[in-house]
Design a protein around this motif. Sequence first.
Motif, PDB file in Angstrom:
ATOM      1  N   GLY A 140      15.435   9.372  -1.795  1.00 10.50           N
ATOM      2  CA  GLY A 140      14.745   8.599  -2.823  1.00 10.50           C
ATOM      3  C   GLY A 140      15.658   7.602  -3.490  1.00 10.50           C
ATOM      4  O   GLY A 140      16.882   7.717  -3.389  1.00 10.50           O
ATOM      5  N   PRO A 141      15.091   6.630  -4.114  1.00  9.09           N
ATOM      6  CA  PRO A 141      13.655   6.416  -4.206  1.00  9.09           C
ATOM      7  C   PRO A 141      13.069   5.908  -2.896  1.00  9.09           C
ATOM      8  O   PRO A 141      13.762   5.362  -2.058  1.00  9.09           O
ATOM      9  CB  PRO A 141      13.522   5.348  -5.295  1.00  9.09           C
ATOM     10  CG  PRO A 141      14.815   4.596  -5.244  1.00  9.09           C
ATOM     11  CD  PRO A 141      15.855   5.601  -4.839  1.00  9.09           C
ATOM     12  N   VAL A 142      11.763   6.113  -2.771  1.00 16.19           N
ATOM     13  CA  VAL A 142      10.971   5.531  -1.693  1.00 16.19           C
ATOM     14  C   VAL A 142       9.952   4.650  -2.401  1.00 16.19           C
ATOM     15  O   VAL A 142       9.292   5.108  -3.338  1.00 16.19           O
ATOM     16  CB  VAL A 142      10.232   6.620  -0.873  1.00 16.19           C
ATOM     17  CG1 VAL A 142       9.344   5.988   0.181  1.00 16.19           C
ATOM     18  CG2 VAL A 142      11.224   7.591  -0.252  1.00 16.19           C
ATOM     19  N   ARG A 143       9.840   3.373  -1.965  1.00 11.40           N
ATOM     20  CA  ARG A 143       8.895   2.498  -2.654  1.00 11.40           C
ATOM     21  C   ARG A 143       8.429   1.356  -1.758  1.00 11.40           C
ATOM     22  O   ARG A 143       9.099   0.999  -0.794  1.00 11.40           O
ATOM     23  CB  ARG A 143       9.495   1.928  -3.931  1.00 11.40           C
ATOM     24  CG  ARG A 143      10.629   0.968  -3.685  1.00 11.40           C
ATOM     25  CD  ARG A 143      11.156   0.395  -4.975  1.00 11.40           C
ATOM     26  NE  ARG A 143      12.257  -0.514  -4.710  1.00 11.40           N
ATOM     27  CZ  ARG A 143      12.725  -1.367  -5.576  1.00 11.40           C
ATOM     28  NH1 ARG A 143      12.202  -1.435  -6.786  1.00 11.40           N
ATOM     29  NH2 ARG A 143      13.726  -2.161  -5.264  1.00 11.40           N
ATOM     30  N   LEU A 144       7.291   0.811  -2.151  1.00  7.13           N
ATOM     31  CA  LEU A 144       6.767  -0.386  -1.511  1.00  7.13           C
ATOM     32  C   LEU A 144       7.547  -1.577  -2.035  1.00  7.13           C
ATOM     33  O   LEU A 144       7.732  -1.725  -3.250  1.00  7.13           O
ATOM     34  CB  LEU A 144       5.280  -0.539  -1.833  1.00  7.13           C
ATOM     35  CG  LEU A 144       4.572  -1.713  -1.185  1.00  7.13           C
ATOM     36  CD1 LEU A 144       4.466  -1.512   0.326  1.00  7.13           C
ATOM     37  CD2 LEU A 144       3.193  -1.905  -1.802  1.00  7.13           C
ATOM     38  N   LEU A 145       8.023  -2.424  -1.129  1.00  8.92           N
ATOM     39  CA  LEU A 145       8.756  -3.635  -1.516  1.00  8.92           C
ATOM     40  C   LEU A 145       7.842  -4.850  -1.582  1.00  8.92           C
ATOM     41  O   LEU A 145       8.004  -5.699  -2.467  1.00  8.92           O
ATOM     42  CB  LEU A 145       9.875  -3.918  -0.515  1.00  8.92           C
ATOM     43  CG  LEU A 145      11.018  -2.931  -0.469  1.00  8.92           C
ATOM     44  CD1 LEU A 145      11.945  -3.258   0.690  1.00  8.92           C
ATOM     45  CD2 LEU A 145      11.767  -2.930  -1.793  1.00  8.92           C
ATOM     46  N   ALA A 146       6.929  -4.949  -0.638  1.00  6.37           N
ATOM     47  CA  ALA A 146       6.060  -6.126  -0.581  1.00  6.37           C
ATOM     48  C   ALA A 146       4.856  -5.830   0.290  1.00  6.37           C
ATOM     49  O   ALA A 146       4.904  -4.969   1.161  1.00  6.37           O
ATOM     50  CB  ALA A 146       6.831  -7.308   0.001  1.00  6.37           C
ATOM     51  N   LYS A 147       3.773  -6.560   0.026  1.00  3.08           N
ATOM     52  CA  LYS A 147       2.600  -6.538   0.896  1.00  3.08           C
ATOM     53  C   LYS A 147       1.964  -7.901   0.821  1.00  3.08           C
ATOM     54  O   LYS A 147       2.055  -8.601  -0.180  1.00  3.08           O
ATOM     55  CB  LYS A 147       1.605  -5.438   0.546  1.00  3.08           C
ATOM     56  CG  LYS A 147       0.950  -5.494  -0.794  1.00  3.08           C
ATOM     57  CD  LYS A 147      -0.424  -5.995  -1.032  1.00  3.08           C
ATOM     58  CE  LYS A 147      -1.590  -5.874  -0.212  1.00  3.08           C
ATOM     59  NZ  LYS A 147      -2.623  -6.894  -0.436  1.00  3.08           N
ATOM     60  N   SER A 148       1.352  -8.279   1.949  1.00  3.88           N
ATOM     61  CA  SER A 148       0.634  -9.553   1.979  1.00  3.88           C
ATOM     62  C   SER A 148      -0.640  -9.390   2.781  1.00  3.88           C
ATOM     63  O   SER A 148      -0.758  -8.491   3.612  1.00  3.88           O
ATOM     64  CB  SER A 148       1.512 -10.658   2.583  1.00  3.88           C
ATOM     65  OG  SER A 148       1.853 -10.344   3.919  1.00  3.88           O
ATOM     66  N   GLY A 149      -1.599 -10.267   2.490  1.00  2.78           N
ATOM     67  CA  GLY A 149      -2.877 -10.250   3.173  1.00  2.78           C
ATOM     68  C   GLY A 149      -3.907  -9.433   2.425  1.00  2.78           C
ATOM     69  O   GLY A 149      -3.587  -8.652   1.529  1.00  2.78           O
ATOM     70  N   GLY A 150      -5.148  -9.668   2.767  1.00  2.39           N
ATOM     71  CA  GLY A 150      -6.237  -8.914   2.160  1.00  2.39           C
ATOM     72  C   GLY A 150      -6.711  -9.512   0.851  1.00  2.39           C
ATOM     73  O   GLY A 150      -6.123 -10.439   0.302  1.00  2.39           O
TER      74      GLY A 150
END
Length: 159
Positions: A140-150
Amino acid sequence: MTQLTHLNAAGEAHMVDISAKADTVREARAEAFVTMQPATLAMILDGSHHKGDVFATARIAAIQAAKRTWELIPLCHPLMLSKVEVNISAQPESNQVYIETCCRLSGKTGVEMEALTAASVAALTIYDMCKAVQKDMVIGPVRLLAKSGGKSGDFLVAS
């Protein structure tokens, strides 16, 4: 505030109907860390681990996990991923292994859970392969860094 999509009007968990959504290119990146003793990290890096190449095994485990996220997380849709990338690197100055994953597809739903699952399973695989020499590693930590679309648009962790 955005409503929780995995709960129906009665408050019961359900799988979201995505059939009316348009296909778009979607991508997500996630990260995870494994902190360990310097000697454990050195063993991984010098190739003296008796189980073999720790990073290569973790990379393959992460790819397999991304492809099977729908079997692990109850309300996830099965996805046809077009890309799963896993980068693993040592950070000797902090006695850590850094894992970054990227998942991509053209489809009706996002790939955040696939990227997070891949990063998590890579970290768990490193722990599994090294637990015989060190049981107190920290994930840890475990996390979302980025997302695109939708429809919800882009997300990027603030630096």
